[in-house]
Design a protein around this motif. Sequence first.
Motif, short mmCIF file in Angstrom:
data_model
loop_
_atom_site.label_atom_id
_atom_site.label_comp_id
_atom_site.label_asym_id
_atom_site.label_seq_id
_atom_site.Cartn_x
_atom_site.Cartn_y
_atom_site.Cartn_z
N ASN A 68 0.77 -1.14 0.09
CA ASN A 68 -0.05 0.02 -0.18
C ASN A 68 0.81 1.19 -0.06
OD1 ASN A 68 0.93 0.39 2.79
ND2 ASN A 68 -0.50 -1.49 3.20
N THR A 69 0.03 2.38 -0.11
CA THR A 69 0.87 3.66 -0.06
C THR A 69 1.69 4.13 0.96
OG1 THR A 69 -0.88 4.48 -1.54
CG2 THR A 69 0.78 6.29 -0.57
N ILE A 70 1.21 3.68 2.30
CA ILE A 70 2.12 4.05 3.47
C ILE A 70 3.30 3.05 3.75
CG2 ILE A 70 1.88 3.38 6.05
CD1 ILE A 70 -1.09 3.84 5.85
N GLU A 71 3.23 1.78 3.30
CA GLU A 71 4.53 0.97 3.11
C GLU A 71 5.36 1.49 2.19
OE1 GLU A 71 5.85 -3.58 2.31
OE2 GLU A 71 3.64 -3.18 2.38
N MET A 72 5.14 1.93 0.92
CA MET A 72 5.66 2.49 -0.14
C MET A 72 6.42 3.75 0.27
SD MET A 72 4.65 3.78 -4.10
CE MET A 72 4.04 2.10 -4.38
N LYS A 73 5.76 4.71 1.13
CA LYS A 73 6.41 5.88 1.63
C LYS A 73 7.60 5.51 2.71
CE LYS A 73 2.57 9.31 1.21
NZ LYS A 73 1.47 9.89 1.79
N GLU A 74 7.34 4.76 3.53
CA GLU A 74 8.26 4.23 4.59
C GLU A 74 9.49 3.76 3.93
OE1 GLU A 74 8.59 2.11 9.05
OE2 GLU A 74 7.17 1.41 7.52
N ILE A 75 9.28 2.87 2.84
CA ILE A 75 10.49 2.33 2.19
C ILE A 75 11.37 3.50 1.59
CG2 ILE A 75 11.15 0.76 0.08
CD1 ILE A 75 8.72 -0.86 0.94
N PHE A 76 10.22 4.47 0.79
CA PHE A 76 11.28 5.51 0.07
C PHE A 76 11.92 6.23 0.92
CE2 PHE A 76 10.98 9.81 -1.25
CZ PHE A 76 11.48 9.81 -2.77
N ASN A 127 3.64 14.12 -0.88
CA ASN A 127 4.74 13.94 0.17
C ASN A 127 4.99 12.55 0.33
OD1 ASN A 127 6.65 14.69 1.79
ND2 ASN A 127 5.34 15.11 3.39
N MET A 128 6.10 12.08 -0.16
CA MET A 128 6.64 10.93 -0.13
C MET A 128 7.44 10.63 1.31
SD MET A 128 5.40 8.72 -2.09
CE MET A 128 6.47 7.22 -2.07
N PHE A 129 8.07 11.55 1.86
CA PHE A 129 8.85 11.62 3.02
C PHE A 129 8.12 11.73 4.27
CE2 PHE A 129 11.41 13.79 -0.33
CZ PHE A 129 12.63 13.02 -0.12
N VAL A 130 8.47 10.60 5.09
CA VAL A 130 7.93 10.35 6.24
C VAL A 130 9.19 10.16 7.18
CG1 VAL A 130 5.81 9.47 5.52
CG2 VAL A 130 7.56 7.84 6.11
N ARG A 131 9.03 10.12 8.29
CA ARG A 131 10.07 9.74 9.39
C ARG A 131 10.24 8.27 9.60
NH1 ARG A 131 11.62 12.45 15.23
NH2 ARG A 131 13.72 11.53 15.58
N PRO A 132 11.18 7.68 8.74
CA PRO A 132 11.27 6.22 8.93
C PRO A 132 11.61 5.63 10.21
CG PRO A 132 13.00 6.96 7.58
CD PRO A 132 12.41 8.32 8.13
N SER A 133 11.30 4.31 10.77
CA SER A 133 11.79 3.72 11.90
C SER A 133 13.41 3.51 11.69
CB SER A 133 10.90 2.84 12.40
OG SER A 133 11.18 1.71 11.24
N VAL A 134 14.20 3.25 12.90
CA VAL A 134 15.44 2.73 12.63
C VAL A 134 15.47 1.26 12.25
CG1 VAL A 134 17.49 2.15 14.01
CG2 VAL A 134 16.20 4.26 14.67
N GLU A 135 14.27 0.67 12.49
CA GLU A 135 14.21 -0.73 12.03
C GLU A 135 14.06 -0.74 10.47
OE1 GLU A 135 12.43 0.31 14.63
OE2 GLU A 135 13.80 -0.75 16.25
N CYS A 136 13.20 0.21 9.86
CA CYS A 136 13.10 0.36 8.51
C CYS A 136 14.43 0.75 7.65
CB CYS A 136 11.92 1.47 8.22
SG CYS A 136 11.89 1.67 6.43
N VAL A 137 15.09 1.60 8.22
CA VAL A 137 16.51 1.90 7.66
C VAL A 137 17.47 0.82 7.80
CG1 VAL A 137 18.34 3.43 7.82
CG2 VAL A 137 16.21 4.46 8.39
N LYS A 138 17.43 0.07 8.80
CA LYS A 138 18.22 -1.14 8.85
C LYS A 138 17.96 -2.22 8.02
CE LYS A 138 19.79 -1.07 13.89
NZ LYS A 138 19.40 -1.54 15.24
N LYS A 139 16.57 -2.31 7.71
CA LYS A 139 15.96 -3.57 6.75
C LYS A 139 16.52 -3.30 5.45
CE LYS A 139 11.71 -5.75 5.38
NZ LYS A 139 10.16 -5.83 5.55
N CYS A 140 16.28 -1.81 5.23
CA CYS A 140 16.89 -1.20 3.95
C CYS A 140 18.07 -1.67 3.50
CB CYS A 140 16.47 0.25 3.73
SG CYS A 140 14.81 0.63 3.46
#
Length: 404
Positions: free
Chosen positions: A69-77, A192-205
């Motif tokens: 979904n869009t929320i997941e896409m924004k977090e990945i971006f 606006n695709m920018f959100v504040r990603p979690s530390v876990e998200c950055v680590k996963k990327c």
Amino acid sequence: MFENIVSMFVLRGGEYVISLITIPYLVRALEPEGYGCFVFSQSIAQYLIIISRYGFGYSGAQAIALAKNTIEMKEIFSGIIYAEMILFILSSLIFFPAFYFLCSDFEVIVLVGISVVLVMGTSFFPVWFFQGVQKMRYITISNVFARTICLIALFLFVHNKEDLRLAVFIQSLPMFISLLVSFIIIRIEYGNMFVRPSVECVKKCLLNGWDFFISGLASNLYTNTNVVALGALTSPEIVGVYSGADKIIRALVGAFTPLTQAVYPHMIRLVKDNKAEANKLFLKLFHISMGMFALIGIIIFSFASIIITMFLGTKFLQSIPIIEWLSFLIPILVGSNLLGVLYLIPFGYKKEFRKILFYGAMLNLITIFPLIYFFQIYGIIFDVYLIESGIFLSMLLHYKKSIL
């Protein structure tokens, strides 16, 4: 998928038209020595680009393509952009001071410093996002627009080898302008695709991109390092002679890149749904592409003197035997690209892909310096054939083994 393929070929076609104008103009204006410095400085900058881009070109496109979904896409971006920023800052803090103390040529230090514009533009350009959403036309729009502006600037301000620094700056600008345009397009098209990603998200990327990063780093070690080694052991003029021929070969192979970039996200989905159909598509593309680029290699060999004189000028006549030797490398490079990007990665063999490139890079580091030391340009040609052929055959054997 057809629209994406057309968009990427239009982009590559636009880049070729501009390159057909830019490269002959640059090599004549800067002359072999100046052009050698130009290529050498940009080759050094590529190390920073490899680190900053990490493996997001593939892992990011894969993650965006499979986002629910869009929320997941924004977090990945946002997670990928944050990760790229962290990698860029850390690598710059280490690289630039070290390079300043290790390099004795002040002019090269200045040129590499100017190339940071290229590093930023290339590192943060979200090609992986447009691949993932399969909207490749936006990459075409931003790139062709930026390159056209910079081509005009090149003609207006670069006239001889005294303008070397300005040439490096102008040639570094297109990707930076493309970066700005791409973010404007994303904002208009997707909000606006920018959100504040979690530390876990950055680590996963970072974790998802690790295998691709090692593969990209290894690939860079046996391509980009060759030019750096040639520059370290010979002269800027020899670098210019080799790079002039190599640029033409790499540009022709690069004509194939739009196909793999456009088909890659489609192949990811197709493998998930129907592996047999995905394999049929791969085989069809492989056979057609290998035949076509083998023919292109024969044409380049047959008309080498005309091609060098036309594109590089009479001061690069020493490049004629170089491009003749390198012409037979074209189908090998295309075959490796196909096997890696459209088979090994989509079919789940990314670790095998990484290992093949890693071992190739290690062998290259062992062989490249002694070969250049004893045989100079012909040493690097032999090394390129040794490494690229080994990589191609390793990938082909793995493909054969996997379908048995």
